[in-house]
Design a protein around this motif. Structure first.
Motif, PDB file in Angstrom:
ATOM      1  N   ILE A  62       0.801  -1.086  -0.032  1.00  0.00           N
ATOM      2  CA  ILE A  62       0.015  -0.048  -0.109  1.00  0.00           C
ATOM      3  C   ILE A  62       0.982   1.147   0.141  1.00  0.00           C
ATOM      4  O   ILE A  62       0.686   2.284  -0.887  1.00  0.00           O
ATOM      5  N   GLU A 108       0.610   3.877  -3.054  1.00  0.00           N
ATOM      6  CA  GLU A 108       0.225   5.038  -2.863  1.00  0.00           C
ATOM      7  C   GLU A 108       1.039   6.448  -3.522  1.00  0.00           C
ATOM      8  O   GLU A 108       1.038   7.610  -3.647  1.00  0.00           O
ATOM      9  N   ILE A 131      -4.538  -8.111  -1.193  1.00  0.00           N
ATOM     10  CA  ILE A 131      -4.694  -6.791  -1.827  1.00  0.00           C
ATOM     11  C   ILE A 131      -4.721  -7.036  -3.380  1.00  0.00           C
ATOM     12  O   ILE A 131      -4.139  -8.105  -4.034  1.00  0.00           O
ATOM     13  N   TYR A 138      -6.695   0.644  -5.364  1.00  0.00           N
ATOM     14  CA  TYR A 138      -6.509  -0.702  -4.778  1.00  0.00           C
ATOM     15  C   TYR A 138      -7.503  -1.096  -3.960  1.00  0.00           C
ATOM     16  O   TYR A 138      -8.196  -0.049  -3.417  1.00  0.00           O
ATOM     17  N   VAL A 139      -7.774  -2.370  -3.564  1.00  0.00           N
ATOM     18  CA  VAL A 139      -8.533  -2.927  -2.562  1.00  0.00           C
ATOM     19  C   VAL A 139      -8.010  -3.942  -1.705  1.00  0.00           C
ATOM     20  O   VAL A 139      -7.188  -4.937  -2.156  1.00  0.00           O
ATOM     21  N   GLN A 140      -8.044  -3.606  -0.547  1.00  0.00           N
ATOM     22  CA  GLN A 140      -7.373  -4.651   0.526  1.00  0.00           C
ATOM     23  C   GLN A 140      -8.470  -5.340   1.463  1.00  0.00           C
ATOM     24  O   GLN A 140      -9.475  -4.715   1.678  1.00  0.00           O
ATOM     25  N   LYS A 158     -12.310   5.166  -1.285  1.00  0.00           N
ATOM     26  CA  LYS A 158     -12.385   6.584  -1.158  1.00  0.00           C
ATOM     27  C   LYS A 158     -12.670   7.181  -2.605  1.00  0.00           C
ATOM     28  O   LYS A 158     -12.235   8.663  -2.590  1.00  0.00           O
ATOM     29  N   ARG A 186      -4.957   5.096  -5.345  1.00  0.00           N
ATOM     30  CA  ARG A 186      -5.865   5.325  -4.410  1.00  0.00           C
ATOM     31  C   ARG A 186      -6.936   4.218  -3.834  1.00  0.00           C
ATOM     32  O   ARG A 186      -7.100   3.268  -4.601  1.00  0.00           O
ATOM     33  N   ASP A 187      -7.276   4.480  -2.655  1.00  0.00           N
ATOM     34  CA  ASP A 187      -7.989   3.322  -2.075  1.00  0.00           C
ATOM     35  C   ASP A 187      -9.560   3.438  -2.848  1.00  0.00           C
ATOM     36  O   ASP A 187     -10.170   4.446  -2.802  1.00  0.00           O
TER      37      ASP A 187
END
Length: 450
Positions: free
Chosen positions: A28, A32, A60, A52-54, A41, A37-38
């Motif tokens: 992550i 970043e 991830i 990304y998705v964790q 969000k 970006r998440d």
């Protein structure tokens, strides 16, 4: 070998990522910095976006969105970030004859005898009832203590040495020494006085309380992993090899992620997937057998202009190309009778393509289509990537699996492709720097596949 920066960064990743959580944290951070970006969000997505998705801090998925409809599929690099180790039990702390132990349960396929008399470290988290989680990492700093599992001296090991390798170190004996006390010489000491004495276990609990604010019952909601203490090192006078813990499969996870982070958005959407639990069957909420990847992709599709539909998700999955980025067994000259030499992978031979894994009669294999392999051969030849085609070992000697078959169930093209490893699943594994570089080059080239 030219990319010294890649090798140094890879060794640093091995040092900082000895657990799944640590790997996800590191990925992550890297993502970043590269502009990812998440996804949670982010309200809307478009071509060129990086998200990304964790999941539970232990898996991830990273996406670089292309200009084509996502229904045409993605290029996926899929690896796992768990490695064989020892896990701490829920009620682990006990004292026996003036030594304090931590009770463990081994995780994944290990040779138990390889884990005794090594300096070991404790990594993980302790989650308390008030909702706080304490990160633990003891044994890696030069100022830290280390821990160890004891073994019988050779002088008294006649019985032990007659047992099989799988039996002479029982799993219940893989308990970690945490501390000690001076033996009491007063056998007539009253029981009430004994009860009031500060035992070694109490002393250890006092240290845990002072340093981490951890009580004994907090072990019930802890996730603590026992791993070899120490850093990855260059191996050999020529420094051509790397000795390090967890190279199965972090050698492939890091090079896959690094390839994606350095990729340029193109027509096709690219993805790097790093999952957990492969060493115990890809189970659980963070393993490839879960719905994590489907759910992560669904979140991405839902933020695209056309919006989410089940059909879009299914079409995307069916049209994907994937390299199951996982390691292969390197040919071992000291045990050459276990390998079909003509179909073995060698250190310094480049990335390894394995058409099928599984064991004996290909049990558990996905078995890649030759048309897909031919496309990849053409791609890698043009990119100047060094590669080798191999199997794990001789047909009836055993075998192993990857996450390939779990991805192939969607109908996508999948081929196992990774680094060859000597002493696989040992506390310290061996890879070649040349192979790390060629894996990175192969993964970068794969992300340009149309």
């Amino acid at each position: 070998m030219k990319n010294e920066s890649l090798i140094n960064d890879y060794k640093s990743f091995l040092d900082s990522g000895k657990t799944e959580r640590e790997c996800v944290d590191a990925l992550i951070s890297l993502a970043e910095k590269a502009g990812f970006r998440d996804v949670f969000k982010t309200e809307f997505l478009k071509a060129g976006d990086k998200v990304y998705v964790q999941k539970m801090n232990k898996a991830i998925a990273l996406f670089v969105l292309g200009t084509e409809s996502i229904e045409k599929g993605m290029n996926i690099l899929g690896a796992h970030i768990d490695s064989p180790r020892l896990d701490v039990k829920q009620n682990p702390l006990y004292e026996k004859d003036f030594l304090v132990y931590l009770n463990t349960h081994y995780y994944g396929g290990i040779k138990k005898y390889q884990w005794v008399t090594l300096p070991l470290a404790i990594h993980g988290v302790v989650c308390k009832k008030d909702g706080t989680c304490v990160k633990v990492c003891v044994g890696e700093s030069e100022s830290d203590p280390v821990f160890c599992i004891s073994d019988i001296l050779p002088h008294l090991a006649q019985k032990q040495m007659k047992e099989t390798a799988s039996d002479f170190i029982p799993g219940e004996s893989l308990d970690l020494i945490l501390g000690s006390a001076v033996p009491s010489k007063d056998e007539d000491e009253k029981s009430e006085e004994k009860k009031d004495k500060i035992t070694a276990k109490k002393a250890i609990l006092s240290i845990l309380k002072d340093k981490y604010e951890i009580e004994e019952d907090d072990f019930g909601s802890a996730e603590l992993e026992i791993v070899p203490a120490g850093k990855a090192r260059d191996l050999g006078f020529d420094r051509s090899l790397i000795l390090g813990y967890g190279q199965d499969d972090r050698s492939c996870a890091y090079t896959s992620a690094r390839a994606l982070l350095e990729s340029t958005p193109g027509a096709r959407t690219n993805c790097c997937l790093c999952v957990d639990k492969e060493e115990i069957g890809s189970v659980g909420a963070t393993g490839m057998g879960s719905h994590f990847f489907e759910n992560a992709l669904a979140e991405v599709i839902a933020r695209l202009p056309q919006g989410y539909s089940e059909l879009s998700l299914r079409r995307c999955l069916a049209n994907c190309n994937m390299l199951s980025s996982d390691v292969n067994a390197a040919f071992d000259p000291m045990n050459c009778d276990l390998f079909d030499r003509a179909n073995a992978s060698f250190l310094n031979g480049g990335i390894v393509f394995n058409k099928y894994t599984g064991s004996r009669g290909k049990s558990g294999a996905s078995d890649a289509n030759p048309e897909f392999i031919a496309r990849l051969r053409s791609l890698f030849d043009k990119a100047g990537v060094t590669y080798q085609m191999a199997e794990l070992g001789k047909v009836d000697q055993g075998g192993g699996g990857t996450i390939a078959y779990l991805a192939a169930k969607y109908g996508m093209n999948v081929l196992d492709a990774g680094v060859s490893v000597l002493s696989m699943h040992a506390p310290w594994e061996i890879t070649a720097k040349e192979d790390i570089e060629q894996a990175f080059n192969a993964y970068k080239a794969f992300l340009t596949l149309e």
